[in-house]
Every structure is written in C-alpha cells, then in structure tokens.
Scaffold this motif. Sequence first.
Motif, PDB file in Angstrom:
ATOM      1  N   GLY A 254       0.881  -1.638  -0.084  1.00 36.29           N
ATOM      2  CA  GLY A 254      -0.118  -0.517  -0.266  1.00 36.29           C
ATOM      3  C   GLY A 254       1.123   1.750   0.015  1.00 36.29           C
ATOM      4  O   GLY A 254       0.608   2.067  -1.112  1.00 36.29           O
ATOM      5  N   VAL A 255       2.292   1.304   0.964  1.00 37.35           N
ATOM      6  CA  VAL A 255       3.007   2.595   0.954  1.00 37.35           C
ATOM      7  C   VAL A 255       3.149   2.506  -0.378  1.00 37.35           C
ATOM      8  O   VAL A 255       3.312   4.171  -0.649  1.00 37.35           O
TER       9      VAL A 255
ATOM     10  N   GLY B 270       1.989   9.048  10.044  1.00 42.60           N
ATOM     11  CA  GLY B 270       2.160   7.249  10.747  1.00 42.60           C
ATOM     12  C   GLY B 270       0.861   7.176  10.522  1.00 42.60           C
ATOM     13  O   GLY B 270      -0.374   6.971  10.119  1.00 42.60           O
ATOM     14  N   GLY B 271       1.041   5.706  11.558  1.00 41.48           N
ATOM     15  CA  GLY B 271       0.746   4.802  11.105  1.00 41.48           C
ATOM     16  C   GLY B 271      -0.703   4.942  12.589  1.00 41.48           C
ATOM     17  O   GLY B 271      -2.164   4.405  11.935  1.00 41.48           O
TER      18      GLY B 271
ATOM     19  N   LEU C  12       7.108   3.303  11.311  1.00 39.71           N
ATOM     20  CA  LEU C  12       8.607   2.951  11.047  1.00 39.71           C
ATOM     21  C   LEU C  12       7.718   2.559   9.582  1.00 39.71           C
ATOM     22  O   LEU C  12       8.831   2.824   8.211  1.00 39.71           O
ATOM     23  N   VAL C  13       7.372   1.486   9.873  1.00 42.39           N
ATOM     24  CA  VAL C  13       7.421   0.456   8.221  1.00 42.39           C
ATOM     25  C   VAL C  13       6.935   1.072   6.880  1.00 42.39           C
ATOM     26  O   VAL C  13       7.266   0.947   5.976  1.00 42.39           O
ATOM     27  N   ILE C  14       5.845   2.309   7.265  1.00 44.47           N
ATOM     28  CA  ILE C  14       5.105   3.320   6.450  1.00 44.47           C
ATOM     29  C   ILE C  14       5.943   4.178   5.770  1.00 44.47           C
ATOM     30  O   ILE C  14       6.542   4.281   4.992  1.00 44.47           O
ATOM     31  N   SER C  15       6.933   4.308   7.416  1.00 47.49           N
ATOM     32  CA  SER C  15       7.402   5.590   7.005  1.00 47.49           C
ATOM     33  C   SER C  15       9.317   5.867   6.379  1.00 47.49           C
ATOM     34  O   SER C  15       9.147   6.624   5.243  1.00 47.49           O
TER      35      SER C  15
END
Length: 268
Positions: free
Chosen positions: A95-96, A163-164, A191-194
Amino acid sequence: MNELLVLLPILLASGVIAGLLAGLLGVGGGIVIVPMLYHIFIYLNIDITVAIPLSIGTSLSTIVVTSIMSARSHHKKGGIDWDLTKRWIPLVIIGVLIGSFSSKYIDASTLKFMFGILLVVVSLNMIISSFKSIIIAKQLPGNFGQSIFGLLLGGFASLLGIGGGTLMVPLLTLFSYPIHKAVSTASIFGLVISIPATIGYIIVGWGAPNLPVGSTGYVNWIGFIALVPMTMIFAPLGVKLAYRLNVKQLKVAFAVFLACVGVKMLLV
C-alpha cells in the motif's frame, strides 16, 4: 535560503507543538506537521504543485526517527501485537509503494483536498470518541478483510504524510481492539510506512523544478533537522502533562482546531 532561516523559529515551534500533541493526545505528528509545512512553503512562494508533496515527504521523513523511538518504548513494555504486525506488514508495504508513487500522478489540489477531508474526519472521530466509545464489531474481520485494511492503511498514510497511528488506532478500536495495544502496535507501522514512503517521495521528486534549498526530491532536510529534535524532546513532556491536565477538554479543543484547518484546506 535567507527566508528559510527566518522561518526556522516557526519550524522549531511546529516541532514543539507536534511533539507535545503526540505525547498529550496520542495523535501522529504528521497531522500537525503537514499543514504547517504547507503554509510555510506557500509563504515562501513555492508553487502548490511542489508545496504539497514536499510537505508530505518531509513529514514522512520525520516520522522515521520519531517512530523508532516510540516503537522501542512500546516494545519494552510488551504492548505490541506481533502476530497482527506480521500479518499486516506485507500488505501495508504494498500500500505504501502504491501511495507513494501515485502521488506523482495525483493533482496537488486533489492531495490538499484529501488532506482536508482527513483532518475533518479525524477531528470528528476525536470529538465523538471523547464522549462515547464507537464499536462496530467484537473482533477484527478475517484475513481478507485485514488485508484490505493493510493496503488502505499503507496507501493513505504514505499518500497524505501521516504515520500509522492517525488511521490505525481508530480503525482497530472500532473492532473492540484494546486501545493501549492499538497505540503500541501502530508505533511499529509508523516505521513500516515512513521508511519506504520517504524513499518513494525522494525518487518521485528527484529533479523536480523549483525545489527550495536543502531538498532531495520531495524531502526538505532543513525542515527535517528543525522538526525532529523538537518532537523527540517534547513528546515525553506531553506524556507527563497528560496525567496533569484535563485531556478530554484539550482533545475536543484540538479537534475543533483540526476541523478549522481542514475546512480551510478544503476551501482555500
């Protein structure tokens, strides 16, 4: 460069506000940083086609550092749901990537409109949840439903520079998920997204015209350097204040402020 240095105190103040609110109300810094950066860049006469993605990319870069600190703290306290994290991570990353690279093809005015909608929706959720818990199911849906959630979370978070926590915590609590575990687990997804989203905005903005000094693609490092230390210093203070102040009243007041900013971004 001179104009950016003049605006440095405003950037520092933005970091202070973002850090305090993150600790005090549990809202992600991006919800504050993106509109503040947008107005700063517009003041510098940077075209909206650059100002919007630059605000989003810079916001995501700051979340990389702050989410590391937050995730470490929550991991030590044992609050992260690692089973859910492992299930959602692949879909969130997909998705990111979709969200980051889609920003190149979405009109800046549309992105601004979407962020305005986000602010209004988040503010309404904050007001309602301050007085009443909203639950639509006793547990999360099955694997297919959770896969859709992961894709949408990664896509919208990277597309809008948040962020999430801003999206994930309200989403999980709708399904009777414990709030403390939702906040802890969301810290990992910040963190996973950024990280991939920041890289994506650098790639998408590489060589873009009229970028301000100190920018690599759609990430401005002057903004990053000014914001990150302030958010890291003042977030713990916000946590301490949360135990001394009437958080419900502050939450409602902040929600009204967010709604006003959102409406302004929708109309202007």
